[in-house]
Design a protein around this motif. Structure first.
Motif, PDB file in Angstrom:
ATOM      1  N   ARG A   1      -0.433  -1.858   8.968  1.00 47.65           N
ATOM      2  CA  ARG A   1      -0.679  -0.546   8.372  1.00 47.65           C
ATOM      3  C   ARG A   1      -1.705   0.296   8.937  1.00 47.65           C
ATOM      4  O   ARG A   1      -1.735   1.622   9.228  1.00 47.65           O
ATOM      5  CB  ARG A   1      -1.005  -0.357   6.746  1.00 47.65           C
ATOM      6  N   THR A   2      -2.835  -0.315   9.098  1.00 47.15           N
ATOM      7  CA  THR A   2      -4.127   0.267   9.793  1.00 47.15           C
ATOM      8  C   THR A   2      -3.881   0.743  11.246  1.00 47.15           C
ATOM      9  O   THR A   2      -4.206   1.786  11.769  1.00 47.15           O
ATOM     10  CB  THR A   2      -5.340  -0.428   9.577  1.00 47.15           C
ATOM     11  N   GLU A   3      -2.817  -0.390  11.975  1.00 49.39           N
ATOM     12  CA  GLU A   3      -2.841  -0.211  13.510  1.00 49.39           C
ATOM     13  C   GLU A   3      -1.670   1.086  13.708  1.00 49.39           C
ATOM     14  O   GLU A   3      -1.874   1.901  14.567  1.00 49.39           O
ATOM     15  CB  GLU A   3      -2.186  -1.340  13.969  1.00 49.39           C
ATOM     16  N   LEU A   4      -1.071   1.042  12.709  1.00 51.57           N
ATOM     17  CA  LEU A   4       0.209   2.256  12.758  1.00 51.57           C
ATOM     18  C   LEU A   4      -0.782   3.726  12.623  1.00 51.57           C
ATOM     19  O   LEU A   4      -0.339   4.637  13.356  1.00 51.57           O
ATOM     20  CB  LEU A   4       1.179   2.213  11.755  1.00 51.57           C
ATOM     21  N   LEU A   5      -1.485   3.837  11.780  1.00 50.57           N
ATOM     22  CA  LEU A   5      -2.238   4.942  11.421  1.00 50.57           C
ATOM     23  C   LEU A   5      -3.014   5.331  12.620  1.00 50.57           C
ATOM     24  O   LEU A   5      -3.181   6.552  13.204  1.00 50.57           O
ATOM     25  CB  LEU A   5      -2.904   4.960  10.220  1.00 50.57           C
ATOM     26  N   THR A   6      -3.842   4.277  13.032  1.00 53.31           N
ATOM     27  CA  THR A   6      -4.408   4.364  14.284  1.00 53.31           C
ATOM     28  C   THR A   6      -3.768   5.083  15.751  1.00 53.31           C
ATOM     29  O   THR A   6      -3.946   5.859  16.407  1.00 53.31           O
ATOM     30  CB  THR A   6      -5.419   3.155  14.902  1.00 53.31           C
TER      31      THR A   6
ATOM     32  N   ASN B   1      -3.612   5.797  -0.332  1.00 50.55           N
ATOM     33  CA  ASN B   1      -2.987   7.145  -0.053  1.00 50.55           C
ATOM     34  C   ASN B   1      -2.822   7.414   1.498  1.00 50.55           C
ATOM     35  O   ASN B   1      -1.828   7.987   1.777  1.00 50.55           O
ATOM     36  CB  ASN B   1      -3.679   8.255  -0.848  1.00 50.55           C
ATOM     37  N   LEU B   2      -3.778   7.009   2.253  1.00 53.69           N
ATOM     38  CA  LEU B   2      -3.687   7.285   3.484  1.00 53.69           C
ATOM     39  C   LEU B   2      -2.933   6.363   4.515  1.00 53.69           C
ATOM     40  O   LEU B   2      -2.107   6.537   5.432  1.00 53.69           O
ATOM     41  CB  LEU B   2      -5.136   7.339   4.141  1.00 53.69           C
ATOM     42  N   ILE B   3      -2.981   5.043   4.026  1.00 58.32           N
ATOM     43  CA  ILE B   3      -2.456   3.869   4.958  1.00 58.32           C
ATOM     44  C   ILE B   3      -0.960   3.668   4.474  1.00 58.32           C
ATOM     45  O   ILE B   3      -0.434   2.845   5.386  1.00 58.32           O
ATOM     46  CB  ILE B   3      -3.357   2.544   4.890  1.00 58.32           C
ATOM     47  N   LEU B   4      -0.545   3.819   3.383  1.00 53.32           N
ATOM     48  CA  LEU B   4       0.477   3.155   2.847  1.00 53.32           C
ATOM     49  C   LEU B   4       1.875   4.204   3.075  1.00 53.32           C
ATOM     50  O   LEU B   4       2.776   3.645   3.654  1.00 53.32           O
ATOM     51  CB  LEU B   4       0.618   3.065   1.312  1.00 53.32           C
ATOM     52  N   PRO B   5       1.789   5.517   3.164  1.00 54.82           N
ATOM     53  CA  PRO B   5       2.678   6.319   3.597  1.00 54.82           C
ATOM     54  C   PRO B   5       3.294   6.104   4.855  1.00 54.82           C
ATOM     55  O   PRO B   5       4.462   5.970   5.133  1.00 54.82           O
ATOM     56  CB  PRO B   5       2.390   7.655   3.090  1.00 54.82           C
ATOM     57  N   PRO B   6       2.536   6.160   5.939  1.00 54.62           N
ATOM     58  CA  PRO B   6       3.085   6.136   7.394  1.00 54.62           C
ATOM     59  C   PRO B   6       3.974   4.598   7.742  1.00 54.62           C
ATOM     60  O   PRO B   6       4.883   4.710   8.112  1.00 54.62           O
ATOM     61  CB  PRO B   6       1.959   6.005   8.285  1.00 54.62           C
ATOM     62  N   TYR B   7       3.424   3.490   6.999  1.00 54.24           N
ATOM     63  CA  TYR B   7       4.077   2.307   6.938  1.00 54.24           C
ATOM     64  C   TYR B   7       5.226   2.277   6.338  1.00 54.24           C
ATOM     65  O   TYR B   7       6.251   1.786   6.640  1.00 54.24           O
ATOM     66  CB  TYR B   7       3.273   1.236   6.394  1.00 54.24           C
ATOM     67  N   LEU B   8       5.328   3.018   5.118  1.00 49.86           N
ATOM     68  CA  LEU B   8       6.752   3.246   4.493  1.00 49.86           C
ATOM     69  C   LEU B   8       7.639   3.746   5.220  1.00 49.86           C
ATOM     70  O   LEU B   8       8.830   3.460   5.346  1.00 49.86           O
ATOM     71  CB  LEU B   8       6.542   3.981   3.021  1.00 49.86           C
ATOM     72  N   GLY B   9       7.347   4.754   5.959  1.00 44.05           N
ATOM     73  CA  GLY B   9       8.206   5.649   6.871  1.00 44.05           C
ATOM     74  C   GLY B   9       8.705   4.721   7.990  1.00 44.05           C
ATOM     75  O   GLY B   9       9.981   4.983   8.433  1.00 44.05           O
ATOM     76  N   TYR B  10       7.548   4.143   8.472  1.00 43.27           N
ATOM     77  CA  TYR B  10       8.074   2.999   9.837  1.00 43.27           C
ATOM     78  C   TYR B  10       9.057   2.154   9.255  1.00 43.27           C
ATOM     79  O   TYR B  10      10.154   1.908  10.027  1.00 43.27           O
ATOM     80  CB  TYR B  10       6.618   2.430  10.233  1.00 43.27           C
ATOM     81  N   THR B  11       9.047   1.407   8.148  1.00 45.56           N
ATOM     82  CA  THR B  11       9.731   0.437   7.469  1.00 45.56           C
ATOM     83  C   THR B  11      11.167   1.005   7.158  1.00 45.56           C
ATOM     84  O   THR B  11      12.217   0.415   7.152  1.00 45.56           O
ATOM     85  CB  THR B  11       9.243  -0.532   6.690  1.00 45.56           C
ATOM     86  N   GLY B  12      11.023   2.336   6.622  1.00 46.78           N
ATOM     87  CA  GLY B  12      12.409   2.816   5.966  1.00 46.78           C
ATOM     88  C   GLY B  12      13.076   3.480   7.155  1.00 46.78           C
ATOM     89  O   GLY B  12      14.396   3.604   6.812  1.00 46.78           O
ATOM     90  N   GLY B  13      12.628   3.895   8.255  1.00 46.05           N
ATOM     91  CA  GLY B  13      13.454   4.468   9.558  1.00 46.05           C
ATOM     92  C   GLY B  13      14.452   5.658   8.985  1.00 46.05           C
ATOM     93  O   GLY B  13      13.570   6.542   8.277  1.00 46.05           O
TER      94      GLY B  13
END
Length: 430
Positions: free
Chosen positions: A252-257, A23-35
């Motif tokens: 995913r973890t790098e983006l959240l950090t 729930n924490l690491i997936l959403p930001p990466y989705l937004g990053y790839t989705g633009g």
């Protein structure tokens, strides 16, 4: 009023039990790839990671039972096998994954310790919590969830108002499909049937005998938890999209950090570490506790069975939890393609009014779902013999071959039920 307080605590506890590693690491990466298509991705993600799971809690509120009640209308044996499979998946994949995420994001950046050491200490603490069964909802709802929400909302708010380069266009062909399938990886539909049981038993331990009261607490608690998940997921996907044009292919973890550092500076990394550890810990506690509750109920309420299962669940977590996040996500795909469609269908059927969900309806829909989910499952384990058939199945290209056939089976089953009911009085008169 006491009810209002109880609803709030239960809602916060359900939120924290849901909100774990994925729930924490997936959403930001989705937004990053989705633009710039982040909103469509968010819609798909919310459908599979918020709407379906919260309907699962609603189903528990109506059933007032255990997970065995979810599949009992199909057949008692099916229900038992289904529950065993769900708990096996939960205790071997999402549970250990929380330890891996905690190590990679909260421990490894600050301490030179092995993932085995982290997993051992992590599940040692979970063991203590799970053995203190009666206090779980209160501890999670009163103390841990408010801290989780405070840190998350702070990061989202600051990132939302910061200046960022304009997002580039997404290269994702089907953003809604991507969101739905990534929502699978949160394990929240499976979490719903595990967490709902934990919530029911926790309320029973508080000696609430009034079924109507428990239903009210669960329904409103689920609404509070769902609102929190909706807010946080949308926010995390959005702020991930803001950095679509400013980073070069982070994990995913790098983006959240990176997001935590950008919003809160060096303090952000420390707060993120606390946030990750808390989010993962609450989910793993719910999984281990729920599994032990199930085994205890299966063996006639044996306290010894509960204790042994808690210990076994924690040992499994230690062993698998040291293998790494990427590996666990990879091996989870086949398991999710196999069990997730059945979980979703059972949640939806149990959330519907009793008059629309007879045993015949349950059996026809579940059998149809099993049959039409086979192509997606086989593909996930690299068996492509049935791939040509998917060209004739609606929505197969979205990875949900089972959906429309299951809806069609439900409609047909209702018609059969209606005609059967109409025929019985005529036969009686004759």
């Amino acid at each position: 009023m006491r009810l209002n307080k109880e609803v709030l605590i239960t809602g916060f506890a359900i939120f924290s039990l849901f909100f774990g590693a994925g729930n924490l690491i997936l959403p930001p990466y989705l937004g990053y790839t989705g633009g710039d298509e982040w909103f469509l991705i968010a819609l798909g993600f919310i459908l599979s990671a918020v709407v379906i799971p919260i309907l699962g809690i609603f189903a528990y509120a109506r059933l007032q039972g255990t997970m065995l009640d979810f599949g009992k209308k199909v057949h008692p044996v099916f229900s038992t096998v289904f529950c065993i499979l769900v708990y096996l998946v939960a205790v071997t994949l999402p549970g250990p994954r929380t330890a891996s995420v905690t190590h990679e994001m909260s421990i490894a950046p600050y301490f030179d310790v092995s993932s085995l050491t982290t997993s051992a200490i992590y599940f040692g603490l979970i063991l203590i919590f799970a053995l203190n069964r009666s206090r779980i909802l209160d501890i999670l709802g009163k103390y841990i969830t408010p801290l989780l929400l405070l840190i998350l909302i702070t990061i989202i708010a600051i990132a939302s108002f910061s200046e960022q380069p304009e997002a580039t266009r997404s290269f994702i062909i089907n953003p809604i499909r991507t969101g739905i399938l990534e929502g699978y990886q949160t394990f929240d539909a499976i979490g719903a049937v595990v967490i709902g049981a934990v919530a029911i038993i926790s309320l029973n331990l508080k000696t609430y005998s009034d079924a109507k009261h428990k239903k009210t607490v669960l329904v409103w608690g689920a609404i509070i938890a769902g609102s929190g998940l909706l807010l946080i997921y949308t926010g995390l996907i959005y702020i991930g999209s803001l950095h679509n044009n400013g980073l070069s292919d982070p994990s995913r973890t790098e983006l959240l950090t990176f997001l935590s550092y950008e919003t809160l500076g060096s303090t952000g990394n420390i707060l993120l570490s606390i946030l990750v550890a808390l989010a993962c810990f609450t989910t793993a506690t719910g999984i281990v506790t729920g599994t032990a509750d199930f085994v205890k109920g299966l063996l006639g309420g044996s306290k010894l069975a509960y204790t042994i299962t808690v210990i076994a669940g924690c040992l499994i977590g230690v062993i698998i939890g040291q293998t790494g996040v990427a590996y666990i996500i990879q091996i989870a795909v086949p398991a999710l393609n196999f069990i997730y469609p059945i979980v979703i269908v059972l949640i939806l059927l149990n959330a519907l009014p009793e008059q629309y969900t007879s045993k015949r309806v349950f059996r026809i829909v579940v059998i149809t779902t099993l049959l039409f989910s086979i192509p997606d499952f086989l593909k996930s384990i690299n068996i492509t013999n049935l791939e040509p058939l998917k060209a004739y199945i609606p929505l197969a290209e979205y990875g949900i071959s089972w959906f429309l056939p299951s809806v069609g089976a439900y409609v047909i089953a209702l018609l059969i039920e209606r005609f059967t009911q109409q025929a019985e009085p005529l036969q009686t008169e004759q």
